[in-house]
Scaffold this motif. Sequence first.
Motif, PDB file in Angstrom:
ATOM      1  N   THR A   8      19.414 -27.529 -21.795  1.00  0.00           N
ATOM      2  CA  THR A   8      20.202 -28.342 -21.707  1.00  0.00           C
ATOM      3  C   THR A   8      21.808 -28.654 -21.226  1.00  0.00           C
ATOM      4  O   THR A   8      21.966 -28.011 -22.080  1.00  0.00           O
ATOM      5  CB  THR A   8      19.978 -29.728 -22.606  1.00  0.00           C
ATOM      6  OG1 THR A   8      18.233 -29.495 -23.250  1.00  0.00           O
ATOM      7  CG2 THR A   8      20.116 -30.886 -22.406  1.00  0.00           C
ATOM      8  N   THR A  77      23.985 -27.939 -24.061  1.00  0.00           N
ATOM      9  CA  THR A  77      24.258 -28.146 -25.097  1.00  0.00           C
ATOM     10  C   THR A  77      22.978 -28.305 -26.129  1.00  0.00           C
ATOM     11  O   THR A  77      23.029 -28.780 -27.445  1.00  0.00           O
ATOM     12  CB  THR A  77      24.390 -29.538 -24.977  1.00  0.00           C
ATOM     13  OG1 THR A  77      23.324 -30.557 -23.904  1.00  0.00           O
ATOM     14  CG2 THR A  77      25.734 -30.039 -24.157  1.00  0.00           C
ATOM     15  N   ALA A  78      22.120 -27.725 -25.793  1.00  0.00           N
ATOM     16  CA  ALA A  78      20.805 -27.353 -26.440  1.00  0.00           C
ATOM     17  C   ALA A  78      19.640 -26.257 -25.536  1.00  0.00           C
ATOM     18  O   ALA A  78      20.123 -26.419 -24.266  1.00  0.00           O
ATOM     19  CB  ALA A  78      19.784 -28.541 -27.000  1.00  0.00           C
ATOM     20  N   TRP A  79      19.031 -25.446 -26.501  1.00  0.00           N
ATOM     21  CA  TRP A  79      17.991 -24.474 -25.817  1.00  0.00           C
ATOM     22  C   TRP A  79      16.580 -23.992 -26.921  1.00  0.00           C
ATOM     23  O   TRP A  79      16.757 -24.426 -27.680  1.00  0.00           O
ATOM     24  CB  TRP A  79      18.640 -23.458 -25.432  1.00  0.00           C
ATOM     25  CG  TRP A  79      19.079 -22.325 -26.038  1.00  0.00           C
ATOM     26  CD1 TRP A  79      20.896 -22.699 -26.765  1.00  0.00           C
ATOM     27  CD2 TRP A  79      18.698 -21.543 -27.554  1.00  0.00           C
ATOM     28  NE1 TRP A  79      20.789 -22.088 -27.859  1.00  0.00           N
ATOM     29  CE2 TRP A  79      20.214 -21.233 -28.194  1.00  0.00           C
ATOM     30  CE3 TRP A  79      17.519 -21.064 -27.480  1.00  0.00           C
ATOM     31  CZ2 TRP A  79      19.529 -20.366 -28.762  1.00  0.00           C
ATOM     32  CZ3 TRP A  79      17.646 -19.539 -28.565  1.00  0.00           C
ATOM     33  CH2 TRP A  79      18.043 -19.559 -29.377  1.00  0.00           C
ATOM     34  N   THR A  80      15.629 -24.039 -26.100  1.00  0.00           N
ATOM     35  CA  THR A  80      14.375 -23.877 -26.159  1.00  0.00           C
ATOM     36  C   THR A  80      13.521 -22.929 -26.249  1.00  0.00           C
ATOM     37  O   THR A  80      13.823 -22.947 -25.097  1.00  0.00           O
ATOM     38  CB  THR A  80      13.311 -25.401 -26.874  1.00  0.00           C
ATOM     39  OG1 THR A  80      13.744 -25.703 -25.128  1.00  0.00           O
ATOM     40  CG2 THR A  80      14.129 -26.313 -27.123  1.00  0.00           C
TER      41      THR A  80
END
Length: 89
Positions: A8, A77-80
């Motif tokens: 993200t 800002t985020a990762w998966t």
Amino acid sequence: MHLLLEYTLADDYLERRAALREDHLALARAAHERGELLLAGALPDPYDRALLVWTAEREVVERFAQQDPYVVHGLVTAWTIRPWNVVVG
């Protein structure tokens, strides 16, 4: 099976990426040359996500994300990480 790393991206990703782009790309190219990273790129219009398709083990993908300058410096800002069952191809 492949792994899909989804980033993200920060709202100001495009403005901030130039300073970190070469280091980010060097890390990605090295993973690609080792045969771990199959494909990678950002989704445009809007630039809010990036997807990286891996053939490597989860630990390798996690280590990449933790070392990625885009993650370290807040462009991500985020990762998966999710398994991706390829049906065709």
